[in-house]
Design an enzyme around this catalytic site. Structure first.
Site, PDB file in Angstrom:
ATOM      1  N   LEU A   1       0.853  -1.193   0.000  1.00 31.67           N
ATOM      2  CA  LEU A   1       0.000   0.000   0.000  1.00 31.67           C
ATOM      3  C   LEU A   1       0.887   1.241   0.000  1.00 31.67           C
ATOM      4  O   LEU A   1       0.774   2.090   0.867  1.00 31.67           O
ATOM      5  CB  LEU A   1      -0.928   0.008   1.225  1.00 31.67           C
ATOM      6  N   HIS A   2       1.821   1.312  -0.957  1.00 33.57           N
ATOM      7  CA  HIS A   2       2.706   2.457  -1.049  1.00 33.57           C
ATOM      8  C   HIS A   2       2.143   3.472  -2.044  1.00 33.57           C
ATOM      9  O   HIS A   2       1.022   3.307  -2.507  1.00 33.57           O
ATOM     10  CB  HIS A   2       4.115   1.997  -1.380  1.00 33.57           C
ATOM     11  N   ALA A   3       2.925   4.480  -2.341  1.00 32.97           N
ATOM     12  CA  ALA A   3       2.457   5.698  -3.008  1.00 32.97           C
ATOM     13  C   ALA A   3       1.207   5.573  -3.887  1.00 32.97           C
ATOM     14  O   ALA A   3       0.142   6.042  -3.516  1.00 32.97           O
ATOM     15  CB  ALA A   3       3.592   6.325  -3.808  1.00 32.97           C
TER      16      ALA A   3
END
Lengths: 559, 85
Positions: B15-17
């Site tokens: 659930l990154h950028a």
């Protein structure tokens, strides 16, 4: 009158009013100029304005860069960021300060996470909050330094995006608070022939906009409001330097340099675009030995399109006529970062993903550029080379990419030799390339394991060191008759060093425009035999001082 | 109603950028109050910034929790988003 001293970075003298360039400074009142309730509204409007701007930029690009900009826009709309800033506004902060402080808090949390990916997002957040704060106080975006009358540009430091398109007619001199002789500002100033003094730490504090400044780029002296005596001295230096340059130019413009015994050496220029090229041709350059293409990629949300690049290369080709243009594919990484190619923070960026290494991770960007080069190559002699190549395998991969891009027959393919490992393998490299161009700045830094930006190590990487000369000799020996060898680092601009390089087998020297005439004059006065003899003795010298004296005696005897 | 579900993050970027921005944008379309929990940490599901600080990587297990009239639909949609590769 007051005199400051810095590092002499680009020769010549200038006398003109100061033009202060302070892009990072804008005024925010200490106390809010409105009630908290309207401050909250102001903040909301500013953040939305930033988000819309980023979304618009995203719509103008495609692929990964576009998604990154959309993600940045999402941060500008982040409820947690807005709530933190709103809380500060209600506690009495100015909205511009509140948003910067809130962003700073989140940025620090990410930096402290111990996760390099998260830490790399911190600059994004700071950038967005800076944009929002500027929107709140209606401060202009970071502008380029464009004085509208002849001035001496005074800045903390200049970024590549600032110096792109700098007009030598208006910028008569440059003074910066930071930087050294090989920093970006110095290199650009020399290539444009603008006198410069760098590392004047108090420059932006004590110099006021519009004050008369005298600067001497040969001594490192900067005089604020010079008196009559200083005025005459600086004007005299400026005049003498211009006359000296004019004499050198008159002697060498209009023909390649040949040694007295007939060896031809191409003296070319390192440039970043058409403006610098025009200046270089006036100085007598035989062509372009290094076109840095990184500037096309800096300070913009997405990579340049093929047609944009074709247009730049086409203008260069037009100016050059039948002269050779060596284009280096984008050298991004380390100190030149672009927003659409986010890299992980590297503990040691000089040894990390840069140059061709980065291009291999994004072959689609390289392909666009190679196709643009192929289009330009149809209208005149063109060569293409890759930066930061470490192995023969990488060079072969690059040559394969070049061939796949439909390069017209006759286009030369080469690599930069900056990594010592490649310098030692030149014989194995030679069958796959048409030329090798030695980048002495990086080569020295890697040979000596010494950062060239650290002034405490400044004396360690010396181009006259026999270790550097042996690396050059290894490349020339390995290249033999199957590839030509050039030098495109700062070292090539020193006439005495250039003569040693010629003695070792180098046949092309590329440098900042202001050095062209001096080096050409030195070559025209020397014989290849004498250069070879001196080079062999310099290879056996014990240290840089020994080799330097051999070279300087050669230069004196021959010219 | 309060609904929660545990789900394994399957996207390569966790659930990154970019995934975080997409997740937050979707979460903001529901009327329920939605949170994402990882271990002891909790984040407002509509804040990409806070989701980022959870540092959710591929293979991590997270709990999506919604409190409100459309809690079922919200958890259903968002859990699927996290679990899609």
């Amino acid at each position: 009158m007051r005199t400051l001293t810095g590092i002499a970075a680009s020769p010549g003298a200038a006398l003109a009013p100061a033009f202060l360039f302070r892009p990072d400074v804008y005024d925010v009142p200490d106390v809010p100029d409105a009630e908290p309730a309207s401050g909250v509204v102001q903040l909301g409007r500013a953040l939305e304005q930033v988000a819309v701007l980023l979304d618009e930029r995203a719509a103008g690009t495609a692929g990964a860069p576009s998604e990154i900009l959309h993600a940045q826009a999402a941060l500008a709309r982040d409820p947690a960021l807005r709530q933190a800033a709103e809380a500060a506004i209600r506690a009495g902060s100015h909205p511009a300060r509140a948003v910067v402080a809130a962003g700073e808090q989140f940025a620090r949390t990410l930096e402290r996470s111990g996760n390099s990916y998260l830490a790399a997002r911190a600059p994004d957040i700071r950038h967005i909050c800076d944009l929002a704060a500027r929107a709140v106080v209606a401060a202009p975006a970071r502008q380029r330094p464009l004085p509208d009358r002849p001035s001496v540009l005074v800045a903390d430091d200049l970024m590549p995006a600032d110096t792109a398109g700098l007009d030598p007619g208006m910028v008569r001199g440059i003074v910066t608070a930071r930087g050294g002789r090989t920093s970006h500002t110095s290199v650009i100033a020399r290539s444009l022939g603008i006198p410069a003094v760098v590392g004047v730490s108090e420059a932006t504090e004590v110099i006021a906009d519009g004050q008369t400044l005298g600067l001497d780029g040969c001594t490192g002296e900067v005089v604020i409001e010079p008196d009559a005596v200083a005025l005459r001295r600086i004007a005299g230096t400026a005049y003498a330097y211009r006359r000296h340059r004019a004499r050198l130019r008159a002697a060498v413009v209009g023909g390649p340099a040949r040694t007295t015994d007939g060896a031809r050496v191409e003296v070319a220029a390192n440039v970043s675009g058409p403006e610098e090229l025009a200046a270089a041709l006036r100085e007598g350059a035989d062509g372009v030995g290094l076109l840095r293409t990184e500037l096309l990629y800096l300070d913009r949300p997405g990579p340049p399109t093929g047609p944009e690049q074709v247009e730049v290369f086409r203008r260069m080709r037009e100016l050059l006529g039948g002269r050779r243009l060596v284009i280096r594919t984008f050298d991004i990484g380390t100190d030149k970062q672009v927003p659409f190619l986010p890299t992980r923070p590297e503990p040691n960026p000089e040894l990390g993903v840069r140059g061709l290494r980065l291009a291999r991770l994004h072959p689609e960007l390289l392909e666009v550029q190679l196709r643009a080069i192929a289009a330009a190559a149809r209208s005149g002699p063109t060569a293409v080379m890759a930066p930061m190549v470490s192995t023969v395998e990488e060079a072969r991969w690059f040559a394969g990419q070049v061939a796949a891009a439909g390069m017209p027959a006759g286009t030369e393919v080469g690599v930069m030799v900056e990594v010592p490992a490649l310098a030692l393998m030149a014989d194995q490299l030679a069958p796959y390339v048409d030329f090798m161009s030695i980048g002495t700045n990086d080569l020295m830094q890697y040979l000596f394991a010494a950062d060239r930006r650290d002034d405490r190590l400044g004396r360690l990487p010396d181009p006259f060191s026999p270790a550097v000369l042996r690396a050059v000799a290894s490349v020339c020996r390995g290249a033999g008759d199957s590839a030509w060898v050039g030098v495109c680092g700062e070292a090539a601009s020193e006439p005495a060093w250039a003569l040693l390089a010629i003695g070792l087998g180098v046949r092309e020297l590329s440098m900042n425009a202001s050095a062209v005439a001096g080096v050409k004059a030195a070559i025209t006065g020397a014989s290849l035999a004498a250069c070879q003899d001196a080079a062999h003795r310099a290879l056996c010298a014990a240290d840089a001082a020994g080799a330097r004296s051999i070279a300087e005696i050669l230069l004196k005897e021959q010219s | 109603v309060i609904v929660e579900r545990e789900v394994k993050a399957e996207g390569a970027a966790g659930l990154h950028a970019r995934p975080a921005a997409a997740f937050a944008a979707r979460a903001a379309t529901f009327r329920s109050t939605i949170t994402v929990h990882k271990g002891q940490m909790v984040a407002d599901a509509t804040s990409p910034l806070l989701l980022l600080t959870l540092d959710v990587r591929q293979g991590d297990r997270v709990v999506v929790r919604a409190d409100g009239p459309d809690a079922h639909a919200a958890v259903e949609t968002l859990a699927r988003l996290v679990a899609s590769p």
